[in-house]
Scaffold this motif. Structure first.
Motif, PDB file in Angstrom:
ATOM      1  N   ILE A  18       0.825  -1.207   0.000  1.00 56.34           N
ATOM      2  CA  ILE A  18       0.000   0.000   0.000  1.00 56.34           C
ATOM      3  C   ILE A  18       0.860   1.257   0.000  1.00 56.34           C
ATOM      4  CG2 ILE A  18      -1.965  -1.075   1.158  1.00 56.34           C
ATOM      5  CD1 ILE A  18      -0.956   0.092   3.792  1.00 56.34           C
ATOM      6  N   THR A  19       0.206   2.375  -0.313  1.00 58.69           N
ATOM      7  CA  THR A  19       0.805   3.690  -0.148  1.00 58.69           C
ATOM      8  C   THR A  19      -0.326   4.661   0.178  1.00 58.69           C
ATOM      9  OG1 THR A  19       2.316   5.311  -1.104  1.00 58.69           O
ATOM     10  CG2 THR A  19       0.748   4.257  -2.623  1.00 58.69           C
ATOM     11  N   LEU A  20      -0.068   5.957   0.081  1.00 60.31           N
ATOM     12  CA  LEU A  20      -1.078   6.969   0.401  1.00 60.31           C
ATOM     13  C   LEU A  20      -1.337   7.870  -0.800  1.00 60.31           C
ATOM     14  CD1 LEU A  20       0.199   8.103   3.931  1.00 60.31           C
ATOM     15  CD2 LEU A  20      -1.769   6.619   3.455  1.00 60.31           C
ATOM     16  N   VAL A  21      -2.582   8.328  -0.917  1.00 61.55           N
ATOM     17  CA  VAL A  21      -2.931   9.319  -1.933  1.00 61.55           C
ATOM     18  C   VAL A  21      -3.617  10.504  -1.258  1.00 61.55           C
ATOM     19  CG1 VAL A  21      -3.121   7.689  -3.846  1.00 61.55           C
ATOM     20  CG2 VAL A  21      -5.139   8.156  -2.442  1.00 61.55           C
ATOM     21  N   ASP A  22      -3.536  11.682  -1.920  1.00 61.10           N
ATOM     22  CA  ASP A  22      -4.169  12.881  -1.373  1.00 61.10           C
ATOM     23  C   ASP A  22      -5.587  13.031  -1.903  1.00 61.10           C
ATOM     24  OD1 ASP A  22      -3.983  13.879  -3.979  1.00 61.10           O
ATOM     25  OD2 ASP A  22      -2.289  15.201  -3.538  1.00 61.10           O
ATOM     26  N   GLU A  23      -6.186  14.188  -1.650  1.00 62.39           N
ATOM     27  CA  GLU A  23      -7.583  14.411  -2.030  1.00 62.39           C
ATOM     28  C   GLU A  23      -7.795  14.399  -3.542  1.00 62.39           C
ATOM     29  OE1 GLU A  23      -5.798  18.535  -1.101  1.00 62.39           O
ATOM     30  OE2 GLU A  23      -5.604  16.453  -0.425  1.00 62.39           O
ATOM     31  N   ASN A  24      -6.734  14.584  -4.308  1.00 58.99           N
ATOM     32  CA  ASN A  24      -6.812  14.538  -5.768  1.00 58.99           C
ATOM     33  C   ASN A  24      -6.391  13.187  -6.337  1.00 58.99           C
ATOM     34  OD1 ASN A  24      -7.629  17.322  -6.058  1.00 58.99           O
ATOM     35  ND2 ASN A  24      -5.534  17.879  -5.510  1.00 58.99           N
ATOM     36  N   GLN A  57       4.902  -4.249   9.894  1.00 63.08           N
ATOM     37  CA  GLN A  57       5.533  -3.795   8.654  1.00 63.08           C
ATOM     38  C   GLN A  57       6.735  -4.662   8.306  1.00 63.08           C
ATOM     39  OE1 GLN A  57       7.575   0.065   8.728  1.00 63.08           O
ATOM     40  NE2 GLN A  57       6.587   0.579   6.774  1.00 63.08           N
ATOM     41  N   HIS A  58       6.856  -5.014   7.039  1.00 60.81           N
ATOM     42  CA  HIS A  58       8.016  -5.763   6.553  1.00 60.81           C
ATOM     43  C   HIS A  58       9.289  -4.982   6.867  1.00 60.81           C
ATOM     44  CE1 HIS A  58      10.739  -7.851   3.879  1.00 60.81           C
ATOM     45  NE2 HIS A  58       9.788  -8.655   3.439  1.00 60.81           N
ATOM     46  N   PRO A  59      10.323  -5.625   7.404  1.00 60.61           N
ATOM     47  CA  PRO A  59      11.549  -4.898   7.760  1.00 60.61           C
ATOM     48  C   PRO A  59      12.279  -4.260   6.580  1.00 60.61           C
ATOM     49  CG  PRO A  59      11.487  -7.057   8.830  1.00 60.61           C
ATOM     50  CD  PRO A  59      10.366  -7.033   7.832  1.00 60.61           C
ATOM     51  N   ASN A  60      12.079  -4.784   5.357  1.00 60.20           N
ATOM     52  CA  ASN A  60      12.814  -4.283   4.191  1.00 60.20           C
ATOM     53  C   ASN A  60      11.954  -3.500   3.206  1.00 60.20           C
ATOM     54  OD1 ASN A  60      15.066  -5.580   5.186  1.00 60.20           O
ATOM     55  ND2 ASN A  60      14.862  -7.361   3.853  1.00 60.20           N
ATOM     56  N   GLU A  61      10.645  -3.374   3.480  1.00 59.84           N
ATOM     57  CA  GLU A  61       9.740  -2.773   2.491  1.00 59.84           C
ATOM     58  C   GLU A  61       8.773  -1.809   3.187  1.00 59.84           C
ATOM     59  OE1 GLU A  61       7.796  -6.085   0.623  1.00 59.84           O
ATOM     60  OE2 GLU A  61       9.658  -6.889  -0.216  1.00 59.84           O
ATOM     61  N   TRP A  62       8.884  -0.527   2.871  1.00 59.26           N
ATOM     62  CA  TRP A  62       8.016   0.450   3.528  1.00 59.26           C
ATOM     63  C   TRP A  62       6.544   0.246   3.185  1.00 59.26           C
ATOM     64  CZ3 TRP A  62       4.981   3.196   0.303  1.00 59.26           C
ATOM     65  CH2 TRP A  62       5.421   3.450  -1.006  1.00 59.26           C
ATOM     66  N   TRP A  63       6.259  -0.432   2.093  1.00 55.21           N
ATOM     67  CA  TRP A  63       4.886  -0.563   1.584  1.00 55.21           C
ATOM     68  C   TRP A  63       4.172  -1.837   2.036  1.00 55.21           C
ATOM     69  CZ3 TRP A  63       9.342  -0.796  -1.442  1.00 55.21           C
ATOM     70  CH2 TRP A  63       9.708  -2.060  -1.889  1.00 55.21           C
TER      71      TRP A  63
END
Length: 236
Positions: free
Chosen positions: A144-150, A201-207
């Motif tokens: 996953i990641t994050l998105v803004d209002e647009n 959270q995976h230790p090697n992957e921020w996502w």
């Protein structure tokens, strides 16, 4: 074998369910389907499925995120991944690295070993052994990641699936560069929302986040001395 694969699994039998579209943003078309990954014989009609309990916790994470950042959403890049897709993506990643290194095909055995070890630092082995399933094949792991209002992605400093140290969750933690500090803040906001809802959270992957699988149990036990959790989700 990776350390988390030594964790026992007591499969709870919870079903795979679709991730509700009203709560989240999605990567469409799906990135691995675009590459030709074989989802045709999957037990779900799209990659955007998870176990029911994981979906419930993901909704809780989204709620936590919007308490502080009401216009932001979690974007689902990938979720349930059949073994066949795991194998496809391991092969694809191997070939991309080999091409980038100027290797001839078939790749000589000595170079092959080096590349495959590099691949397996980030991609789980597509094991058919029910005692050692790839995390995504349990329906309990997601990217996953994050998105803004647009619906624009927040910049995390490296793309999902990048095979480099920039993918480590705290890679930018000690940077003095303002932009890199912002990358770290974005990663921390995502992590805090997910950890608050019970994920690891995976230790090697921020996502990569998980809940209820072997990696989750292993990380939870590591973080809580004396904890002896086992996994409740095996290969689906």
């Amino acid at each position: 074998m990776k350390p988390y694969q030594q964790i026992a699994i007591d499969e709870c039998g919870e079903p795979l369910v679709p991730i509700p579209p009203e709560h989240f943003a999605f990567e469409i078309p799906h990135p691995y389907q675009k590459l030709g990954a074989p989802y045709d014989n999957s037990k779900a009609d799209s990659p955007y499925y998870l176990r029911q309990g994981v979906v419930d916790s993901l909704i809780a994470a989204q709620t936590h995120l919007q308490q502080n950042d009401p216009k932001w959403k979690i974007l689902i890049f990938d979720a349930y991944r059949p073994i066949e897709v795991q194998q496809f993506m391991v092969d694809y990643t191997f070939n991309q690295i080999a091409l980038a290194q100027g290797c001839e095909f078939p790749v000589p055995e000595d170079k092959r070993q080096v590349i495959i070890e590099h691949v397996y630092q980030f991609w789980a082995v597509p094991s058919l052994d029910r005692a050692t399933p790839p995390p995504h094949s349990t329906g309990a792991a997601l990217d996953i990641t994050l998105v803004d209002e647009n619906n624009r992605r927040l910049d995390m400093g490296s793309p999902i699936d990048e095979i480099s140290e920039r993918s480590y969750p705290d890679y930018f933690a000690n940077s003095n560069h303002p932009r890199e500090q912002q990358y770290h803040r974005h990663r921390q906001i995502l992590k805090n929302a997910m950890i608050n809802a019970g994920f690891q959270q995976h230790p090697n992957e921020w996502w990569h986040f998980c809940l209820g699988d072997q990696m989750w149990a292993w990380l939870t036990n590591q973080n809580n001395s004396g904890s002896q959790l086992i996994a409740q989700y095996g290969r689906y």
